[in-house]
Structure formats: structure tokens, C-alpha cells
Design a protein around this motif. Structure first.
Motif, PDB file in Angstrom:
ATOM      1  N   GLY A  17       0.459   8.911   1.996  1.00 17.19           N
ATOM      2  CA  GLY A  17       0.777   7.545   1.808  1.00 17.19           C
ATOM      3  C   GLY A  17       0.406   6.735   1.906  1.00 17.19           C
ATOM      4  N   MET A  18      -0.741   6.745   0.214  1.00 16.59           N
ATOM      5  CA  MET A  18      -1.027   5.435   0.238  1.00 16.59           C
ATOM      6  C   MET A  18      -0.365   4.179   0.298  1.00 16.59           C
ATOM      7  N   ARG A  19       0.324   4.287   0.058  1.00 22.52           N
ATOM      8  CA  ARG A  19       1.847   3.336  -0.574  1.00 22.52           C
ATOM      9  C   ARG A  19       2.461   2.649   0.850  1.00 22.52           C
ATOM     10  N   ASN A  20       2.045   3.289   1.678  1.00 23.21           N
ATOM     11  CA  ASN A  20       2.494   2.720   3.396  1.00 23.21           C
ATOM     12  C   ASN A  20       1.354   1.692   4.471  1.00 23.21           C
ATOM     13  N   ASN A  21      -0.387   1.635   3.522  1.00 26.45           N
ATOM     14  CA  ASN A  21      -1.078   1.404   3.745  1.00 26.45           C
ATOM     15  C   ASN A  21      -0.457  -0.087   4.090  1.00 26.45           C
ATOM     16  N   ARG A  22      -1.271  -0.468   5.034  1.00 24.96           N
ATOM     17  CA  ARG A  22      -0.650  -2.067   5.920  1.00 24.96           C
ATOM     18  C   ARG A  22      -1.554  -3.318   4.494  1.00 24.96           C
ATOM     19  N   LYS A  23      -2.474  -3.367   4.609  1.00 23.81           N
ATOM     20  CA  LYS A  23      -2.994  -3.584   2.914  1.00 23.81           C
ATOM     21  C   LYS A  23      -1.794  -3.895   1.488  1.00 23.81           C
ATOM     22  N   ILE A  24      -1.913  -2.318   1.035  1.00 20.02           N
ATOM     23  CA  ILE A  24      -0.523  -2.371   0.174  1.00 20.02           C
ATOM     24  C   ILE A  24       0.541  -2.609   0.182  1.00 20.02           C
ATOM     25  N   VAL A  26       1.676  -5.439   2.060  1.00 16.02           N
ATOM     26  CA  VAL A  26       0.750  -6.698   1.185  1.00 16.02           C
ATOM     27  C   VAL A  26       1.422  -7.283  -0.038  1.00 16.02           C
ATOM     28  N   LEU A  27       0.758  -6.388  -0.172  1.00 19.02           N
ATOM     29  CA  LEU A  27       0.350  -6.233  -1.902  1.00 19.02           C
ATOM     30  C   LEU A  27       1.830  -6.205  -2.533  1.00 19.02           C
ATOM     31  N   ARG A  28       2.363  -5.225  -2.118  1.00 22.58           N
ATOM     32  CA  ARG A  28       3.498  -4.253  -2.946  1.00 22.58           C
ATOM     33  C   ARG A  28       4.201  -5.545  -2.167  1.00 22.58           C
ATOM     34  N   SER A  29       4.891  -6.632  -1.478  1.00 21.05           N
ATOM     35  CA  SER A  29       5.518  -7.113  -0.865  1.00 21.05           C
ATOM     36  C   SER A  29       5.034  -8.604  -1.879  1.00 21.05           C
ATOM     37  N   LYS A  30       4.620  -8.758  -2.338  1.00 24.21           N
ATOM     38  CA  LYS A  30       4.221  -9.613  -2.977  1.00 24.21           C
ATOM     39  C   LYS A  30       3.886  -9.846  -3.968  1.00 24.21           C
ATOM     40  N   PHE A  31       4.080  -8.778  -4.901  1.00 24.23           N
ATOM     41  CA  PHE A  31       4.437  -7.947  -6.266  1.00 24.23           C
ATOM     42  C   PHE A  31       4.659  -7.674  -6.617  1.00 24.23           C
ATOM     43  N   GLY A  32       5.762  -6.520  -5.822  1.00 20.94           N
ATOM     44  CA  GLY A  32       6.652  -5.104  -5.872  1.00 20.94           C
ATOM     45  C   GLY A  32       6.077  -4.540  -6.473  1.00 20.94           C
ATOM     46  N   SER A  33       5.962  -3.290  -7.375  1.00 23.66           N
ATOM     47  CA  SER A  33       6.168  -2.282  -7.928  1.00 23.66           C
ATOM     48  C   SER A  33       4.406  -2.281  -8.253  1.00 23.66           C
ATOM     49  N   LYS A  83      -8.554  -8.476  -3.387  1.00 25.46           N
ATOM     50  CA  LYS A  83      -9.635  -9.572  -3.007  1.00 25.46           C
ATOM     51  C   LYS A  83      -9.657  -9.893  -2.166  1.00 25.46           C
ATOM     52  N   ARG A  84      -8.929 -10.389  -1.492  1.00 22.59           N
ATOM     53  CA  ARG A  84      -8.263 -11.540  -0.131  1.00 22.59           C
ATOM     54  C   ARG A  84      -7.961 -10.540   0.976  1.00 22.59           C
ATOM     55  N   LEU A  85      -7.697  -9.082   0.300  1.00 21.11           N
ATOM     56  CA  LEU A  85      -7.088  -7.953   1.547  1.00 21.11           C
ATOM     57  C   LEU A  85      -8.413  -7.341   1.701  1.00 21.11           C
TER      58      LEU A  85
END
Length: 279
Positions: A17-24, A26-33, A83-85
Motif C-alpha cells: 500500500g505504499m502508493r496510498n501513504n499520505r506523503k506519497i 502528496v507526491l502523486r497529486s503534484k507530479f502524477g505517476s 525532501k520537503r515531505l
């Protein structure tokens, strides 16, 4: 011929479930896949790198970007957000991942245990070899002193310098302190570092993470000025290496930082310690 010492790994654990980690997320929402892809490939790169870290500069970033199939600008953008996350750490141009290091730490400890087991077997049989591993003890020497460094005469003068050539992350640790304090007590710092590894059974990555975390803390940066403090004891008789490890574990479990909070009785100890320069 001795087997080369392995300082990397062939794989790392990947949560389903790594893709659903809260920080991940954020990364996905900003840069997509692309954000998720770059992050995962970075973890792969770190896993196969010596000591799970990469020295980066402009050229290295371009080469890694070409390997990943992205532009250097895109790669740097994803890394900066990671890094920010606090998904990745970039310090003194060294790229690493704290969580990855923690996951791989049991592997490093098991390798060290096997090396020590092999060492004891050789010592028991009376055989010697300087190439068995970096912690081989010479027959007849003090068993408390391991061969973690050797003395090399510097070119151009007769001064001898201790070279921690088996300490892979020692320079990165020292870089977080005042260089003048290290230069004036170099032998003591090397001895302290060796004992943290051998006696306290702390890995190099743990030492680096602890030093980086507490040296960057607003409270501790003025009360933790040399590496020697890690083997000092507080008023309760607990070594600071154990104090710091406990604080970091509590912060991780509670999700709230307790790193900056001193222990009861610690404050009075700081004054005494400051008089001998062993913060």
C-alpha cells in the motif's frame, strides 16, 4: 583471498500500500505517476549504492535523470518535494533515505554478526589474516582495540594521521560538527565512533541519523557539540546514544516530535560537561 565487504543490498521491502501513504499521495497529486515512479526508482538506486547513499552534483543529477528517462529539472523537482515531505534526505550533497536505511539496518547488523562470528572462529583456531574483515584482532593485542583504522605517515612530514578507512560514513557524521573541535580531538572521536559500532552495536546509518537530527534541533545544537557526548551518561546514568535513540523512537511512534525536550536532570549536567569540552 578475503571476500569483498558488501555495503549495499539486492532488494528492499516494498509495502503493497505504499502508493496510498499520505506523503506519497502528496507526491502523486503534484507530479502524477511521474512522482511515484521517480521516488521508487530513487529507492532502487540507493539500495544498490554503497552505504545506501549517493554523492550528487549537477553532472550526477543529469546522469541519473537520463537513466530514469526524465529531464534533470523534473528529477530535481521531485527530489526537492520528496525532501520537503521528508521522504528523502539531501544533506551536504549526499542523497539518502532514512526510512530505507532503517529497513536495511537489520541486514547490515546480520552481516556484522556473521563477520564477528567468522573472526572468533579464526581467533580460536589460532589463524590470522589482516584481510578477514575490518574488525580482525591481532593475536597478543588488547582485544578491546579492533583494527578499525590504521596509521599512515603523511607525505611531506613525519606527522602520523589516523585514517578511518573502514568507517564509510564517518566523514558525513563529522561534517555536522565544528571541524575545529574534531581536529583537536581526532583520536578520541575515532575511538568513540569505533566503540559506538562495536560496544553499543549502533550502525553507521543510525549514528549519522542521530547526529543529523539532534545537531539540527534548536535545543540540542548548543548542548551536543561533539561526538564524544554520545557515550557520556546523563544524571540518570543513561548514555546519550540511548537517550537520543529513545527520543527518536518515541517521536516516530507518537507522530509528534519530542526530540527537543530534555530529560529531567539533564540540564544541570550540561553545565558540568561544558567545562571539559565533551558536549
Amino acid at each position: 583471498m578475503a571476500r569483498p565487504r558488501k555495503n549495499n543490498a539486492d532488494y528492499f521491502s516494498h509495502d503493497s500500500g505504499m502508493r496510498n501513504n499520505r506523503k506519497i499521495r502528496v507526491l502523486r497529486s503534484k507530479f502524477g505517476s511521474d512522482g511515484y515512479t521517480v521516488f521508487c526508482m530513487t529507492l532502487e538506486l540507493l539500495t544498490e549504492a554503497d552505504n545506501f547513499l549517493i554523492q550528487i552534483d549537477e553532472v550526477e543529477v543529469e546522469m541519473i535523470a537520463a537513466d530514469f528517462g526524465y529531464t534533470a529539472v523534473k528529477l530535481q523537482e521531485v527530489w526537492d518535494e520528496a525532501k520537503r515531505l521528508r521522504l528523502l534526505q539531501i544533506d551536504n550533497n549526499i542523497l539518502t533515505c532514512q526510512e530505507l536505511n532503517e529497513r536495511l539496518d537489520p541486514l547490515l547488523k546480520e552481516r556484522q554478526r556473521q563477520r564477528e562470528k567468522s573472526q572468533r572462529r579464526w581467533e580460536k583456531s589460532g589463524k590470522t589474516s589482516e584481510k578477514i574483515n575490518s574488525t580482525m584482532v591481532k593475536p597478543g593485542s588488547n582485544p578491546g582495540k579492533t583494527i578499525q583504522s590504521k596509521v599512515k605517515e603523511s607525505k611531506g612530514n613525519n606527522r602520523k594521521e589516523l585514517l578511518p578507512e573502514n568507517f564509510q560514513l564517518f566523514k558525513a557524521v563529522v561534517a555536522h560538527f565544528d571541524p575545529k573541535l574534531y581536529e583537536t580531538n581526532k583520536a578520541k572521536w575515532l575511538d568513540c565512533y569505533q566503540k559506538l559500532l562495536r560496544i553499543e552495536k549502533v550502525s553507521e546509518h543510525e549514528i549519522l541519523n542521530i547526529v543529523k537530527t539532534f545537531r539540527e534541533d534548536s535545543f540540542w545544537q548548543s548542548n551536543f557539540q561533539t561526538l564524544l557526548k554520545l557515550r557520556k551518561k546523563n544524571n540518570e546514568g543513561v548514555k546519550y546514544i540511548d537517550v537520543f535513540k529513545a527520543k527518536m523512537n518515541n517521536s516516530n511512534k507518537n507522530g509528534q516530535s519530542t526530540i527537543h525536550e530534555p530529560n529531567i536532570g539533564d540540564v544541570s549536567a550540561y553545565t558540568r560537561e561544558s567545562t571539559n569540552g565533551d558536549y
